[in-house]
Scaffold this motif. Structure first.
Motif, PDB file in Angstrom:
ATOM      1  N   ASP A 109       0.805  -1.237   0.000  1.00 42.36           N
ATOM      2  CA  ASP A 109       0.000   0.000   0.000  1.00 42.36           C
ATOM      3  C   ASP A 109       0.833   1.280   0.000  1.00 42.36           C
ATOM      4  N   LEU A 110       2.088   1.191  -0.374  1.00 43.30           N
ATOM      5  CA  LEU A 110       2.926   2.391  -0.404  1.00 43.30           C
ATOM      6  C   LEU A 110       2.673   3.183  -1.685  1.00 43.30           C
ATOM      7  N   ASN A 111       2.549   4.500  -1.555  1.00 47.90           N
ATOM      8  CA  ASN A 111       2.414   5.364  -2.724  1.00 47.90           C
ATOM      9  C   ASN A 111       3.764   5.537  -3.407  1.00 47.90           C
ATOM     10  N   GLU A 112       3.744   6.108  -4.601  1.00 43.93           N
ATOM     11  CA  GLU A 112       4.997   6.361  -5.309  1.00 43.93           C
ATOM     12  C   GLU A 112       5.871   7.317  -4.506  1.00 43.93           C
ATOM     13  N   ILE A 113       7.181   7.221  -4.732  1.00 46.84           N
ATOM     14  CA  ILE A 113       8.136   8.081  -4.039  1.00 46.84           C
ATOM     15  C   ILE A 113       8.726   9.059  -5.051  1.00 46.84           C
ATOM     16  N   LYS A 114       8.496  10.347  -4.800  1.00 49.25           N
ATOM     17  CA  LYS A 114       9.067  11.402  -5.637  1.00 49.25           C
ATOM     18  C   LYS A 114      10.030  12.241  -4.802  1.00 49.25           C
ATOM     19  N   ILE A 115      11.177  12.555  -5.409  1.00 47.80           N
ATOM     20  CA  ILE A 115      12.197  13.348  -4.735  1.00 47.80           C
ATOM     21  C   ILE A 115      12.615  14.508  -5.632  1.00 47.80           C
ATOM     22  N   ARG A 116      12.778  15.681  -5.044  1.00 50.14           N
ATOM     23  CA  ARG A 116      13.351  16.808  -5.777  1.00 50.14           C
ATOM     24  C   ARG A 116      14.712  17.133  -5.165  1.00 50.14           C
ATOM     25  N   PHE A 117      15.732  17.183  -6.020  1.00 48.19           N
ATOM     26  CA  PHE A 117      17.039  17.656  -5.582  1.00 48.19           C
ATOM     27  C   PHE A 117      17.086  19.167  -5.781  1.00 48.19           C
ATOM     28  N   GLN A 118      17.058  19.891  -4.675  1.00 48.31           N
ATOM     29  CA  GLN A 118      17.039  21.349  -4.718  1.00 48.31           C
ATOM     30  C   GLN A 118      18.176  21.879  -3.848  1.00 48.31           C
ATOM     31  N   GLY A 119      19.235  22.328  -4.482  1.00 45.58           N
ATOM     32  CA  GLY A 119      20.347  22.896  -3.741  1.00 45.58           C
ATOM     33  C   GLY A 119      21.314  21.855  -3.215  1.00 45.58           C
ATOM     34  N   VAL A 120      22.379  22.355  -2.591  1.00 46.30           N
ATOM     35  CA  VAL A 120      23.425  21.486  -2.054  1.00 46.30           C
ATOM     36  C   VAL A 120      23.746  21.884  -0.621  1.00 46.30           C
ATOM     37  N   THR A 121      24.268  20.929   0.121  1.00 46.35           N
ATOM     38  CA  THR A 121      24.714  21.182   1.485  1.00 46.35           C
ATOM     39  C   THR A 121      26.059  20.487   1.680  1.00 46.35           C
ATOM     40  N   ALA A 122      26.550  20.499   2.892  1.00 43.63           N
ATOM     41  CA  ALA A 122      27.890  19.959   3.143  1.00 43.63           C
ATOM     42  C   ALA A 122      27.973  19.329   4.520  1.00 43.63           C
ATOM     43  N   SER A 123      28.989  18.488   4.684  1.00 38.34           N
ATOM     44  CA  SER A 123      29.377  17.996   6.008  1.00 38.34           C
ATOM     45  C   SER A 123      30.844  18.364   6.165  1.00 38.34           C
ATOM     46  N   ALA A 124      31.469  17.893   7.205  1.00 38.04           N
ATOM     47  CA  ALA A 124      32.884  18.214   7.418  1.00 38.04           C
ATOM     48  C   ALA A 124      33.800  17.482   6.446  1.00 38.04           C
ATOM     49  N   SER A 125      33.246  16.503   5.713  1.00 40.75           N
ATOM     50  CA  SER A 125      34.088  15.695   4.826  1.00 40.75           C
ATOM     51  C   SER A 125      33.492  15.453   3.448  1.00 40.75           C
ATOM     52  N   ALA A 126      32.356  16.103   3.135  1.00 36.10           N
ATOM     53  CA  ALA A 126      31.683  15.790   1.877  1.00 36.10           C
ATOM     54  C   ALA A 126      30.740  16.908   1.447  1.00 36.10           C
ATOM     55  N   LEU A 127      30.327  16.848   0.173  1.00 39.76           N
ATOM     56  CA  LEU A 127      29.291  17.725  -0.361  1.00 39.76           C
ATOM     57  C   LEU A 127      28.125  16.848  -0.814  1.00 39.76           C
ATOM     58  N   MET A 128      26.908  17.347  -0.612  1.00 42.07           N
ATOM     59  CA  MET A 128      25.716  16.533  -0.849  1.00 42.07           C
ATOM     60  C   MET A 128      24.621  17.318  -1.548  1.00 42.07           C
ATOM     61  N   LEU A 129      23.793  16.615  -2.299  1.00 36.30           N
ATOM     62  CA  LEU A 129      22.585  17.193  -2.875  1.00 36.30           C
ATOM     63  C   LEU A 129      21.498  17.176  -1.815  1.00 36.30           C
ATOM     64  N   GLN A 130      20.709  18.237  -1.763  1.00 36.00           N
ATOM     65  CA  GLN A 130      19.602  18.311  -0.826  1.00 36.00           C
ATOM     66  C   GLN A 130      18.365  17.673  -1.452  1.00 36.00           C
ATOM     67  N   GLY A 131      17.908  16.572  -0.885  1.00 35.78           N
ATOM     68  CA  GLY A 131      16.733  15.896  -1.404  1.00 35.78           C
ATOM     69  C   GLY A 131      15.497  16.224  -0.589  1.00 35.78           C
ATOM     70  N   PHE A 132      14.387  16.514  -1.286  1.00 27.28           N
ATOM     71  CA  PHE A 132      13.125  16.836  -0.626  1.00 27.28           C
ATOM     72  C   PHE A 132      12.028  15.915  -1.162  1.00 27.28           C
TER      73      PHE A 132
END
Length: 226
Positions: A109-132
């Motif tokens: 019964d799970l609905n579809e999963i949609k994600i938008r990559f909007q912007g980027v963020t960081a950690s102390a050791s990496a760069l990441m895409l922001q997923g919403f």
């Protein structure tokens, strides 16, 4: 969780760390003897989205060519780290079919999963895409997995490191000393709100993987169609 607020706070804290040269270098990336493995349920962005991500990565590579960049095949969002990577874990320690059964049960019964990559963020050791995520489907699935695995005696380490709640994708890791931290952050700032696009997960993948989800060290276990 307010994802935007979380990503913003993470970026503000991490960018200061990077600019002050207190960032962390991941020396294990080049370690050929690294034996940390686990099993993960994940999803991958579509080709159109990955093409947009190249705009960001191409800019970064001009500044920091010697860092570790995730190839298209390895870019992913972790739905759940079912067995977090640890030294010496091998597939013969578990019955994979039992894990597949629990995941299938969690997808009912799970609905579809949609994600938008909007912007980027960081950690102390990496760069990441922001997923919403577009709705609560991803959170519902994660909670289903938590509940169903806790009812079993199967080996698992769900939420043992932290309770996963984001939908980020790591695309670059620091494997060497940065050549120009200031320029790196300036470039990252240009993409802080960049719209990389929205995609629908066609299927989910259960994989046996190393710490970095490198294709050459991954064993595909099961696809789950959505």
């Amino acid at each position: 969780m307010n994802l935007k607020k979380h990503y913003d706070q993470l970026y503000q804290e991490s960018s200061k760390v990077i600019l002050s040269n207190n960032y962390a270098i991941d020396y294990e990336i080049k370690n050929e003897q690294d034996s940390r493995f686990g099993i993960t349920l994940l999803l991958r962005p579509d080709e159109k989205t990955k093409s947009a991500v190249h705009l960001f990565l191409n800019e970064l590579q001009k500044i920091e060519p010697n860092q570790y960049y995730y190839p298209d095949s390895d870019i992913h969002i972790t739905i759940m780290s079912i067995i977090s990577c640890y030294n010496g874990f091998t597939l013969d320690k578990i019955n994979v079919e039992e894990y597949i059964s629990i995941i299938q049960k969690s997808l009912i019964d799970l609905n579809e999963i949609k994600i938008r990559f909007q912007g980027v963020t960081a950690s102390a050791s990496a760069l990441m895409l922001q997923g919403f995520p577009a709705d609560e489907s991803l959170n519902i699935l994660r909670n289903n997995l938590r509940g169903n695995f806790k009812k079993t005696n199967l080996e698992q380490s769900i939420d043992s490191r932290y309770a996963i709640s984001t939908a980020h994708a790591t695309v670059m890791r620091f494997q060497e000393k940065l050549q120009n931290p200031t320029k790196l952050i300036e470039t990252t700032e240009k993409f802080r709100s960049f719209d990389f696009g929205e995609f629908r997960a066609e299927n989910l993948e259960l994989v046996f993987n190393d710490w970095y989800q490198r294709t050459e060290k991954t064993i595909h276990l099961k696809n789950f169609s959505l």
